[in-house]
Design a protein around this motif. Structure first.
Motif, PDB file in Angstrom:
ATOM      1  N   LEU A  32       0.817  -1.211   0.176  1.00  0.00           N
ATOM      2  CA  LEU A  32       0.156  -0.104  -0.010  1.00  0.00           C
ATOM      3  C   LEU A  32       0.789   1.265   0.085  1.00  0.00           C
ATOM      4  O   LEU A  32       2.029   1.273   0.672  1.00  0.00           O
ATOM      5  CB  LEU A  32      -1.029   0.058   1.320  1.00  0.00           C
ATOM      6  CG  LEU A  32      -1.786   1.399   1.400  1.00  0.00           C
ATOM      7  CD1 LEU A  32      -2.830   1.049   0.229  1.00  0.00           C
ATOM      8  CD2 LEU A  32      -2.656   1.167   2.696  1.00  0.00           C
ATOM      9  N   ASP A  33       0.467   2.014  -0.817  1.00  0.00           N
ATOM     10  CA  ASP A  33       1.186   3.569  -0.898  1.00  0.00           C
ATOM     11  C   ASP A  33       0.825   4.517   0.417  1.00  0.00           C
ATOM     12  O   ASP A  33      -0.411   4.859   0.336  1.00  0.00           O
ATOM     13  CB  ASP A  33       0.986   4.326  -2.050  1.00  0.00           C
ATOM     14  CG  ASP A  33       1.692   5.480  -2.213  1.00  0.00           C
ATOM     15  OD1 ASP A  33       1.990   6.294  -1.281  1.00  0.00           O
ATOM     16  OD2 ASP A  33       1.718   6.001  -3.637  1.00  0.00           O
ATOM     17  N   VAL A  34       1.539   4.469   1.417  1.00  0.00           N
ATOM     18  CA  VAL A  34       1.290   4.839   2.744  1.00  0.00           C
ATOM     19  C   VAL A  34       0.962   6.333   2.556  1.00  0.00           C
ATOM     20  O   VAL A  34       0.286   7.031   3.520  1.00  0.00           O
ATOM     21  CB  VAL A  34       1.910   4.416   3.742  1.00  0.00           C
ATOM     22  CG1 VAL A  34       1.602   2.662   3.912  1.00  0.00           C
ATOM     23  CG2 VAL A  34       3.521   4.753   3.708  1.00  0.00           C
ATOM     24  N   ILE A  35       1.815   7.130   1.783  1.00  0.00           N
ATOM     25  CA  ILE A  35       1.650   8.497   1.828  1.00  0.00           C
ATOM     26  C   ILE A  35       0.425   8.759   1.088  1.00  0.00           C
ATOM     27  O   ILE A  35      -0.382   9.791   1.533  1.00  0.00           O
ATOM     28  CB  ILE A  35       2.831   9.280   1.148  1.00  0.00           C
ATOM     29  CG1 ILE A  35       4.230   8.661   1.709  1.00  0.00           C
ATOM     30  CG2 ILE A  35       2.632  10.561   0.418  1.00  0.00           C
ATOM     31  CD1 ILE A  35       5.535   9.077   0.801  1.00  0.00           C
ATOM     32  N   GLU A  36      -0.035   8.191   0.104  1.00  0.00           N
ATOM     33  CA  GLU A  36      -1.202   8.583  -0.696  1.00  0.00           C
ATOM     34  C   GLU A  36      -2.534   8.089   0.340  1.00  0.00           C
ATOM     35  O   GLU A  36      -3.201   9.019   0.398  1.00  0.00           O
ATOM     36  CB  GLU A  36      -1.594   7.846  -2.024  1.00  0.00           C
ATOM     37  CG  GLU A  36      -0.524   8.277  -3.118  1.00  0.00           C
ATOM     38  CD  GLU A  36      -0.711   9.839  -3.288  1.00  0.00           C
ATOM     39  OE1 GLU A  36      -1.988  10.200  -3.456  1.00  0.00           O
ATOM     40  OE2 GLU A  36       0.149  10.544  -3.434  1.00  0.00           O
ATOM     41  N   THR A  37      -2.290   7.059   1.161  1.00  0.00           N
ATOM     42  CA  THR A  37      -3.420   6.950   2.237  1.00  0.00           C
ATOM     43  C   THR A  37      -3.205   7.761   3.131  1.00  0.00           C
ATOM     44  O   THR A  37      -4.534   8.175   3.543  1.00  0.00           O
ATOM     45  CB  THR A  37      -2.950   5.497   2.791  1.00  0.00           C
ATOM     46  OG1 THR A  37      -2.817   4.488   1.593  1.00  0.00           O
ATOM     47  CG2 THR A  37      -4.147   5.113   3.729  1.00  0.00           C
ATOM     48  N   ALA A  38      -2.330   8.570   3.577  1.00  0.00           N
ATOM     49  CA  ALA A  38      -2.306   9.560   4.732  1.00  0.00           C
ATOM     50  C   ALA A  38      -2.929  10.670   3.919  1.00  0.00           C
ATOM     51  O   ALA A  38      -3.758  11.400   4.779  1.00  0.00           O
ATOM     52  CB  ALA A  38      -1.043   9.591   5.120  1.00  0.00           C
ATOM     53  N   LYS A  39      -2.522  10.945   2.809  1.00  0.00           N
ATOM     54  CA  LYS A  39      -3.234  12.161   2.182  1.00  0.00           C
ATOM     55  C   LYS A  39      -4.721  12.181   2.084  1.00  0.00           C
ATOM     56  O   LYS A  39      -5.435  12.921   2.121  1.00  0.00           O
ATOM     57  CB  LYS A  39      -2.701  12.521   0.762  1.00  0.00           C
ATOM     58  CG  LYS A  39      -1.310  12.864   0.765  1.00  0.00           C
ATOM     59  CD  LYS A  39      -0.650  13.074  -0.669  1.00  0.00           C
ATOM     60  CE  LYS A  39       0.787  13.685  -0.500  1.00  0.00           C
ATOM     61  NZ  LYS A  39       1.541  13.631  -1.917  1.00  0.00           N
ATOM     62  N   TYR A  40      -5.148  10.696   1.442  1.00  0.00           N
ATOM     63  CA  TYR A  40      -6.460  10.540   1.569  1.00  0.00           C
ATOM     64  C   TYR A  40      -7.288  10.743   2.901  1.00  0.00           C
ATOM     65  O   TYR A  40      -8.528  11.447   2.711  1.00  0.00           O
ATOM     66  CB  TYR A  40      -6.916   9.418   0.768  1.00  0.00           C
ATOM     67  CG  TYR A  40      -8.309   9.166   0.329  1.00  0.00           C
ATOM     68  CD1 TYR A  40      -8.754   9.837  -0.697  1.00  0.00           C
ATOM     69  CD2 TYR A  40      -8.986   8.129   1.463  1.00  0.00           C
ATOM     70  CE1 TYR A  40     -10.298   9.577  -0.776  1.00  0.00           C
ATOM     71  CE2 TYR A  40     -10.266   7.891   0.936  1.00  0.00           C
ATOM     72  CZ  TYR A  40     -11.109   8.519   0.036  1.00  0.00           C
ATOM     73  OH  TYR A  40     -12.355   8.582  -0.102  1.00  0.00           O
ATOM     74  N   MET A  41      -6.571  10.059   3.775  1.00  0.00           N
ATOM     75  CA  MET A  41      -7.302  10.138   5.119  1.00  0.00           C
ATOM     76  C   MET A  41      -7.467  11.570   5.719  1.00  0.00           C
ATOM     77  O   MET A  41      -8.619  12.116   6.184  1.00  0.00           O
ATOM     78  CB  MET A  41      -6.790   9.221   6.018  1.00  0.00           C
ATOM     79  CG  MET A  41      -6.809   7.612   5.637  1.00  0.00           C
ATOM     80  SD  MET A  41      -8.584   6.949   5.401  1.00  0.00           S
ATOM     81  CE  MET A  41      -9.374   7.058   7.148  1.00  0.00           C
ATOM     82  N   LEU A  42      -6.412  12.238   5.423  1.00  0.00           N
ATOM     83  CA  LEU A  42      -6.479  13.817   5.873  1.00  0.00           C
ATOM     84  C   LEU A  42      -7.498  14.685   4.998  1.00  0.00           C
ATOM     85  O   LEU A  42      -8.121  15.489   5.624  1.00  0.00           O
ATOM     86  CB  LEU A  42      -5.040  14.196   5.603  1.00  0.00           C
ATOM     87  CG  LEU A  42      -4.914  15.653   6.098  1.00  0.00           C
ATOM     88  CD1 LEU A  42      -5.024  15.967   7.594  1.00  0.00           C
ATOM     89  CD2 LEU A  42      -3.446  16.191   5.593  1.00  0.00           C
TER      90      LEU A  42
END
Length: 127
Positions: A32-42
């Motif tokens: 999983l792309d953790v940076i894109e996931t963090a951006k999406y959750m933010l």
């Protein structure tokens, strides 16, 4: 949870199926792309609750990101590659100390971390 949110989370780079369990939503997505996931959750105004880790065979680490959004918990299990994973602290500053603790205890290298120095272990001790 709205079907479109489940679909959007499953559409993140490296994502797998999101499964509901008694303690929240879980995705086991080693790449999983953790940076894109963090951006999406933010972008959803989701909150990073914490990050946990567990040692895996072969000197890898499972890193689990726990988010809270819309009165639900979302957990994303990711596997390090050569015990390295991108830092999300540039997106979510709250991850700074948690990543450093995991670095100290599991010898995980968080690439791009703004403060890679040790947090809890003295320099002379091996993680």
């Amino acid at each position: 949870m709205a079907t479109d949110l489940k679909s959007q989370l499953s559409g993140l780079p490296g994502a797998t199926e999101l499964i509901q369990q008694r303690d929240g939503w879980w995705m086991s997505a080693p790449n999983l792309d953790v940076i894109e996931t963090a951006k999406y959750m933010l972008s959803l105004e989701g909150r990073l609750s914490t990050i946990t880790a567990a040692a895996l065979p072969g000197n890898e680490t499972e890193v689990i990101y726990h988010y809270y959004f819309d009165h639900q918990v979302f957990n994303f299990k990711v596997t390090t590659q050569k015990n390295t994973i991108p830092s999300i602290s540039s997106v979510l500053p709250a991850a700074d100390w948690i990543e450093r603790e995991i670095q100290d205890l599991y010898k995980v290298r968080f690439t791009g971390h703004p403060h890679p120095e040790r947090l809890i272990l003295p320099a002379q001790l091996e993680p």
